[in-house]
Design an enzyme around this catalytic site. Structure first.
Site, PDB file in Angstrom:
ATOM      1  N   LYS A 143      43.167  29.378  32.669  1.00  0.00           N
ATOM      2  CA  LYS A 143      42.093  30.802  32.305  1.00  0.00           C
ATOM      3  C   LYS A 143      42.772  31.101  34.065  1.00  0.00           C
ATOM      4  O   LYS A 143      43.796  30.408  34.863  1.00  0.00           O
ATOM      5  CB  LYS A 143      41.358  30.456  32.925  1.00  0.00           C
ATOM      6  CG  LYS A 143      40.292  30.064  34.129  1.00  0.00           C
ATOM      7  CD  LYS A 143      38.797  30.248  33.571  1.00  0.00           C
ATOM      8  CE  LYS A 143      38.634  30.867  34.436  1.00  0.00           C
ATOM      9  NZ  LYS A 143      38.313  31.357  35.764  1.00  0.00           N
ATOM     10  N   HIS A 173      38.188  24.076  32.616  1.00  0.00           N
ATOM     11  CA  HIS A 173      38.082  22.778  33.698  1.00  0.00           C
ATOM     12  C   HIS A 173      36.426  22.254  33.547  1.00  0.00           C
ATOM     13  O   HIS A 173      36.374  21.153  33.784  1.00  0.00           O
ATOM     14  CB  HIS A 173      38.762  22.489  35.258  1.00  0.00           C
ATOM     15  CG  HIS A 173      37.829  23.619  36.293  1.00  0.00           C
ATOM     16  ND1 HIS A 173      38.158  25.593  36.601  1.00  0.00           N
ATOM     17  CD2 HIS A 173      36.911  23.253  37.592  1.00  0.00           C
ATOM     18  CE1 HIS A 173      36.823  25.289  36.835  1.00  0.00           C
ATOM     19  NE2 HIS A 173      36.269  24.188  37.685  1.00  0.00           N
ATOM     20  N   LYS A 177      34.212  17.941  34.102  1.00  0.00           N
ATOM     21  CA  LYS A 177      33.399  17.264  34.334  1.00  0.00           C
ATOM     22  C   LYS A 177      32.708  16.430  33.284  1.00  0.00           C
ATOM     23  O   LYS A 177      32.474  17.138  32.622  1.00  0.00           O
ATOM     24  CB  LYS A 177      32.345  18.257  34.907  1.00  0.00           C
ATOM     25  CG  LYS A 177      33.130  19.658  36.162  1.00  0.00           C
ATOM     26  CD  LYS A 177      31.994  20.274  36.200  1.00  0.00           C
ATOM     27  CE  LYS A 177      33.053  21.866  37.145  1.00  0.00           C
ATOM     28  NZ  LYS A 177      32.803  21.501  38.105  1.00  0.00           N
ATOM     29  N   GLU A 211      27.303  30.013  43.096  1.00  0.00           N
ATOM     30  CA  GLU A 211      28.575  29.661  43.910  1.00  0.00           C
ATOM     31  C   GLU A 211      27.677  30.449  45.319  1.00  0.00           C
ATOM     32  O   GLU A 211      27.126  31.013  45.531  1.00  0.00           O
ATOM     33  CB  GLU A 211      29.429  30.278  43.085  1.00  0.00           C
ATOM     34  CG  GLU A 211      29.659  29.685  42.051  1.00  0.00           C
ATOM     35  CD  GLU A 211      31.962  30.226  41.784  1.00  0.00           C
ATOM     36  OE1 GLU A 211      32.442  29.409  42.308  1.00  0.00           O
ATOM     37  OE2 GLU A 211      32.279  31.213  41.395  1.00  0.00           O
ATOM     38  N   ASP A 230      35.713  35.757  34.839  1.00  0.00           N
ATOM     39  CA  ASP A 230      36.093  35.046  35.497  1.00  0.00           C
ATOM     40  C   ASP A 230      34.962  33.471  35.200  1.00  0.00           C
ATOM     41  O   ASP A 230      35.797  32.546  35.313  1.00  0.00           O
ATOM     42  CB  ASP A 230      35.340  35.346  36.950  1.00  0.00           C
ATOM     43  CG  ASP A 230      36.178  34.435  37.865  1.00  0.00           C
ATOM     44  OD1 ASP A 230      37.606  34.180  37.285  1.00  0.00           O
ATOM     45  OD2 ASP A 230      35.847  34.233  39.092  1.00  0.00           O
ATOM     46  N   HIS A 235      33.571  29.020  31.075  1.00  0.00           N
ATOM     47  CA  HIS A 235      33.147  28.433  32.235  1.00  0.00           C
ATOM     48  C   HIS A 235      31.535  28.063  30.953  1.00  0.00           C
ATOM     49  O   HIS A 235      31.015  27.008  30.993  1.00  0.00           O
ATOM     50  CB  HIS A 235      32.527  28.296  33.012  1.00  0.00           C
ATOM     51  CG  HIS A 235      33.929  28.278  33.456  1.00  0.00           C
ATOM     52  ND1 HIS A 235      35.072  27.173  32.985  1.00  0.00           N
ATOM     53  CD2 HIS A 235      34.536  28.493  35.274  1.00  0.00           C
ATOM     54  CE1 HIS A 235      36.052  27.029  34.202  1.00  0.00           C
ATOM     55  NE2 HIS A 235      36.025  28.086  35.149  1.00  0.00           N
ATOM     56  N   LYS A 334      28.602  34.806  42.856  1.00  0.00           N
ATOM     57  CA  LYS A 334      28.647  34.700  44.019  1.00  0.00           C
ATOM     58  C   LYS A 334      28.344  35.069  45.088  1.00  0.00           C
ATOM     59  O   LYS A 334      26.866  35.880  44.993  1.00  0.00           O
ATOM     60  CB  LYS A 334      30.503  35.045  44.453  1.00  0.00           C
ATOM     61  CG  LYS A 334      31.085  34.373  42.943  1.00  0.00           C
ATOM     62  CD  LYS A 334      32.772  34.411  43.458  1.00  0.00           C
ATOM     63  CE  LYS A 334      33.914  34.025  43.012  1.00  0.00           C
ATOM     64  NZ  LYS A 334      33.625  33.064  42.233  1.00  0.00           N
TER      65      LYS A 334
HETATM   66  C1  BG6 Z   1      36.791  28.931  38.376  1.00  0.00           C
HETATM   67  C2  BG6 Z   1      36.739  30.595  38.873  1.00  0.00           C
HETATM   68  O1  BG6 Z   1      37.136  29.114  36.979  1.00  0.00           O
HETATM   69  O2  BG6 Z   1      35.503  28.361  38.788  1.00  0.00           O
HETATM   70  C3  BG6 Z   1      35.949  30.673  40.418  1.00  0.00           C
HETATM   71  O3  BG6 Z   1      37.722  31.228  38.675  1.00  0.00           O
HETATM   72  C4  BG6 Z   1      34.760  29.770  40.637  1.00  0.00           C
HETATM   73  O4  BG6 Z   1      35.591  32.055  40.143  1.00  0.00           O
HETATM   74  C5  BG6 Z   1      35.324  27.922  39.902  1.00  0.00           C
HETATM   75  O5  BG6 Z   1      33.977  29.386  41.970  1.00  0.00           O
HETATM   76  C6  BG6 Z   1      34.306  27.735  39.866  1.00  0.00           C
HETATM   77  O6  BG6 Z   1      34.580  26.158  40.255  1.00  0.00           O
HETATM   78  P1  BG6 Z   1      33.677  24.903  39.709  1.00  0.00           P
HETATM   79  O7  BG6 Z   1      34.607  23.823  39.844  1.00  0.00           O
HETATM   80  O8  BG6 Z   1      33.905  24.711  42.219  1.00  0.00           O
HETATM   81  O9  BG6 Z   1      32.036  24.540  39.998  1.00  0.00           O
END
Ligand code: BG6
Length: 494
Positions: A143, A173, A177, A211, A230, A235, A334
């Site tokens: 992505k 991704h 998980k 985050e 994003d 997600h 964030k």
């Molecule tokens: C990514 C985003 O897909 O996922 C990022 O582009 C983000 O901005 C990240 O920080 C978060 O992934 P994880 O696995 O750390 O929760």
């Protein structure tokens, strides 16, 4: 069944994702004996490297991202990995790659596009021009797949000239998980929960992906994208689909993806009339995160008129029989207080209180923690031991995966890479899912634009401006709330 051997070509092989996630994932799969030395890995990039300097860089990063690196495993990975320097827009630069693949002559070739998506079309064109794409090729796409519906359609149309849908693996991704996959098991291998999994029994559902980091190195990209595109478009919507979908007939890729698609198509669209009340967007201002002073978003990106959102909260409805009237609250941002992801299912109140003299009865809550903690907590009311009438309080009944399974939790990329090798698309997004999610995202961005909804500043280290989307009587479950509740184990002396 023996796995088909493969050649894996990683475009953008010296990039952040490859060094932080892809090569460590390959290391672990070699360590667990799933990838043998009969396979080939080729990193491609225009970086000023050769195979030796690339391998030193890769090993340096393995030491950073893998605990207790095993030198024998590193040697095996090094032994099957090479580097090709190529400008991805220059046809002749693909010749050494072609030679290597011809020489390796393996039953399948996986192309991992770990580059910005504007290069996807050109890489595919060049591979095709050299006859490198065959029916035994698969392509793994990172992505973002476009930045809106139109750019996604253009990209998809271009890629479809060279690869069939069965050859395309669109990665989210989050689907790889462990704890996210456990959602499927929790829902579909437990009679108890599934019985109550509907609007009749559930008051509201909350999904938080918080985050503590800022935009880090991706300033330009992030500023053109924002938290909605994003994180929510992929997600959070994928998590929502797994929570809300009907049980698939089987785990077959299309059966699962058909059910997710139905959820995406049932999402109520936003419009200028409801977008102000049902969405909140924020941008972090200076503040303190985990004890350290941090700059504002605008200072981080060096642009003082940016209105890009780094936080978004939404109140979402799924207009179908199972979920009619149940709000789903989604939030991500964030530079929040800390990094954590969780899904909270708030059940309805008991219909009648038989303890009129007792304290308030709280709702039952099922808290599914995805990261960094990996556990499930069922918060229920329990009697406080002792005489003197009925006194009770909410107590969590906790299943901690690290206590139950004394195993390393593999990273998402390990599972997803092996699924590509096996040809299992269940955990990858189909084009129609991505299309449906972009259509819904468009209803938000379009309504934001029409109503000129402004971004609200929030202090870095806070929980962001999400309360605005909550209806009366609802409030966000904050990650530290559990500290106020007593663990049930003390009542039973465990
Ligand atoms: C990514 C985003 O897909 O996922 C990022 O582009 C983000 O901005 C990240 O920080 C978060 O992934 P994880 O696995 O750390 O929760």
């Amino acid at each position: 069944m023996a796995l088909k051997t493969f050649a894996l070509v990683v475009f953008g092989g010296d990039g952040d994702l490859a060094l932080r996630k892809i090569f460590p994932a390959l290391y672990h799969r070699i360590k667990d004996g799933q990838i043998s030395v009969g396979n080939r890995i080729i990193a491609v990039s225009k970086g000023d490297l050769n195979t030796d300097s690339f391998l030193s860089l890769m090993v340096e990063h393995l030491k950073l991202h893998v605990a207790d690196v095993d030198a024998n495993v590193v040697d095996k990975l090094v032994g099957i990995t090479s580097f090709v320097q190529a400008d991805l827009n220059v046809a002749e630069d693909y010749l050494p790659l072609k030679e290597m693949l011809d020489e390796a002559d393996l039953p399948q070739t996986l192309f991992y596009y770990s580059t910005p998506s504007f290069l996807f079309a050109s890489i595919s064109r060049m591979l095709n021009q050299h006859g490198i794409i065959t029916e035994n090729s698969k392509v793994i796409l990172e992505k973002p797949l476009g930045l809106d519906l139109t750019s996604f359609e253009e990209l998809n149309e271009e890629l479809s000239k060279y690869f069939t849908e069965q050859q395309m693996y669109r990665i989210d991704h989050y689907l790889g998980k462990e704890t996210v996959q456990n959602l499927m098991v929790l829902r579909f291998a437990n009679h108890l929960f599934e019985l109550a999994w509907n609007a009749q029994n559930i008051d509201n559902i909350q999904i938080t992906v918080a985050e503590s980091i800022g935009v880090e190195k991706r300033k330009e990209f992030y500023d053109s994208c924002g938290a909605l595109k994003d994180m929510v478009q992929n997600h959070l919507l994928q998590l929502l689909c797994l929570v809300a979908m009907e049980p698939p007939a089987t785990l077959n890729a299309d059966n699962v993806r058909d059910e997710k698609l139905k959820v995406l198509k049932s999402l109520r669209m936003f419009n200028p009339g409801n977008v102000g009340k049902h969405t909140a967007k924020g941008q972090y201002a200076r503040g303190e995160v985990q004890g350290g002073r941090v700059d504002s978003y605008q200072e981080d990106i060096g642009s003082y008129d940016s209105t890009t959102e780094t936080f978004v909260a939404l109140k979402v409805f799924i207009d179908n029989w199972r979920w009619a009237g149940t709000p789903f609250y989604l939030r991500t941002g964030k530079r929040l207080e800390k990094k954590y992801s969780e899904i909270v299912i708030n059940f309805k109140m008991v219909p009648h209180n038989v303890f009129p003299a007792g304290p308030r009865i709280d709702q039952n809550q099922l808290i599914i923690r995805l990261q960094p903690e990996e556990n499930i907590e069922l918060v229920q009311m329990a009697k406080i031991p002792g005489p003197g009438g009925y006194r009770y309080q909410p107590v969590p009944l906790k299943l901690d995966f690290s206590d139950s399974f004394h195993k390393r939790f593999p990273d998402a990329y390990e599972r997803l890479l092996m699924d590509v090798v096996r040809g299992n698309q269940t955990l990858f997004m189909r084009a129609d899912e991505v299309r449906a999610s972009w259509k819904w995202i468009h209803s938000i961005t379009d309504s934001w634009e029409k109503t000129k909804q402004e971004v609200q500043l929030y202090k870095a280290g806070s929980s962001g401006p999400g309360s605005k989307v909550m209806e009366a009587g609802h409030k966000w479950h904050e990650s530290n709330e559990k500290d106020d509740k007593k663990d049930i184990s003390q009542f039973f002396g465990t």
